[in-house]
Scaffold this active site. Structure first.
Site, short mmCIF file in Angstrom:
data_model
loop_
_atom_site.label_atom_id
_atom_site.label_comp_id
_atom_site.label_asym_id
_atom_site.label_seq_id
_atom_site.Cartn_x
_atom_site.Cartn_y
_atom_site.Cartn_z
N ALA A 50 -7.59 3.89 3.00
CA ALA A 50 -7.45 4.77 1.86
C ALA A 50 -5.79 5.19 1.50
O ALA A 50 -5.38 5.40 0.50
CB ALA A 50 -8.20 6.03 1.99
N CYS A 51 -5.14 5.29 2.63
CA CYS A 51 -3.82 5.72 2.64
C CYS A 51 -3.06 4.96 2.01
O CYS A 51 -2.54 3.67 2.54
CB CYS A 51 -3.55 6.26 3.96
SG CYS A 51 -2.04 6.87 4.33
N PRO A 52 -2.16 5.40 1.10
CA PRO A 52 -0.73 4.64 0.40
C PRO A 52 0.05 4.36 1.27
O PRO A 52 0.85 3.45 1.22
CB PRO A 52 -0.43 5.43 -0.80
CG PRO A 52 -0.85 6.93 -0.28
CD PRO A 52 -2.16 6.70 0.33
N ASN A 55 -1.17 1.60 3.67
CA ASN A 55 -1.43 0.55 2.99
C ASN A 55 0.01 -0.48 2.91
O ASN A 55 0.07 -1.72 3.00
CB ASN A 55 -1.88 0.73 1.86
CG ASN A 55 -2.32 -0.23 0.94
OD1 ASN A 55 -2.75 -0.13 -0.30
ND2 ASN A 55 -2.26 -1.78 1.46
#
Ligand SMILES: N[C@@H](CCC(=O)N[C@@H](CS)C(=O)NCC(=O)O)C(=O)O
Length: 312
Positions: A50-52, A55
């Site tokens: 989920a985490c940018p 990512n």
């Protein structure tokens, strides 16, 4: 409502502003280093799909073909009052169990690295399985290490931070970080109307600026025709923008799909580059934001729309 939340789920301070904490573990893997030398299979990335910020690290790992050099472990999408946790993929597809200690929580890794650690338990974490410690938990530094430190083990010599473009990349990163990557959080976590409005407007001014950069000569990437870390850092925010930030963070003056044709073109191009789309798990992205931030969405209802058509 927010008065009753555990402190881990409170993001804004008294002024209504969200202030991101400074990362604590800042060691480097370096060729020749006695403590953290490059090696195959020794280092592990703990991420959230989920985490940018996390990512970014998964994308650089994919683009550099580092899959056999560094393992990735993904936490469950839900961040509870105990922080990130590990789950069996049979119950939460896309999540992993913790392979070295069978830990339940990411916090246990932080405590293993430093029993006195008192900061937030954030992803990404670059873990050294030999020294049993965290090398680094700052994504902007982790992607620089992945960019060059393991080149002796792979054929892929792509460089996302080439020396001749470094000052330009630093300049672009700086305003994109403040006004877009972190800007959406500052708008979304604001607890005062004027703070939200200021940050929301800044997000869209910066997106207008990106649109203009990409419009020039039908430009393929942010900096000339070279794929750099500036593109990767922006990509992880834009791919989450319409699906999540428009609704959940109220960044809704415009949408990428309807109002930014050049950003859309750039986004789609990056999405289909080698290995990138495999790093995007929209189920984790949507559920994480909408179901974890009880301060702004106490009923945990996640929205259906907003997903880019090229992803469906
Ligand atoms: N500066 C860090 C920021 C990482 C970060 O804020 N990650 C968030 C997820 S998107 C997190 O783990 N938050 C947990 C918390 O704040 O308790 C980086 O870029 O690596």
């Amino acid at each position: 409502m927010s008065g009753n939340l555990p402190s881990i789920l409170k993001f804004a301070d008294q002024t209504g502003e969200y202030k991101r904490q400074v990362s604590t573990f800042r060691d480097q893997i370096e060729p020749g280093s006695a403590k953290f030398p490059p090696a195959v299979g020794r280092y592990r990335l703990y991420i959230s799909h989920a985490c940018p910020w996390a990512n970014r690290t998964a994308i650089v790992r994919a683009l550099k073909n580092l899959e056999k050099v560094i393992d990735v472990i993904a936490v469950d999408y839900l961040m509870t009052d105990k922080g990130w946790h590990f789950s069996d993929p049979k119950t939460t597809p896309g999540s992993d169990v913790e392979p070295q200690y069978n830990f339940n929580y990411l916090s246990e890794l932080y405590k293993k690295a430093n029993p006195n650690y008192s900061g937030r338990y954030t992803v990404p974490v670059l873990w050294d399985s030999v020294n049993e410690t965290i090398v680094n938990n700052e994504s902007s530094e982790i992607i620089r290490m992945l960019n060059t430190c393991f080149d002796e083990f792979i054929d892929n010599k792509l460089n996302f931070y080439p020396i001749e473009l470094q000052s330009k990349i630093d300049e672009v990163n700086s305003w994109i970080y403040d006004d877009i990557n972190n800007g959406v959080y500052k708008a979304g976590f604001a607890t005062k109307q004027n703070v939200y409005e200021d940050h929301c407007i800044k997000v869209f001014k910066a997106l207008d600026k990106v649109e203009n950069v990409l419009l020039g000569n039908n430009q393929k990437y942010l900096i000339n025709d070279t794929l750099t870390e500036a593109d990767i850092r922006l990509f992880t925010t834009i791919i989450r923008f319409d699906p999540v930030y428009v609704g959940h963070f109220k960044c809704n003056l415009k949408t990428i799909q309807n109002d930014y044709p050049n950003i859309m073109r750039w986004l789609k191009n990056l999405y289909f580059l080698n290995g990138v789309k495999e790093t995007i798990n929209m189920d984790h992205i949507k559920k994480h934001y909408y179901m974890s931030h009880l301060n702004i969405n106490p009923n945990k209802i996640y929205s259906l729309g907003g997903v880019y058509k090229f992803m469906q």
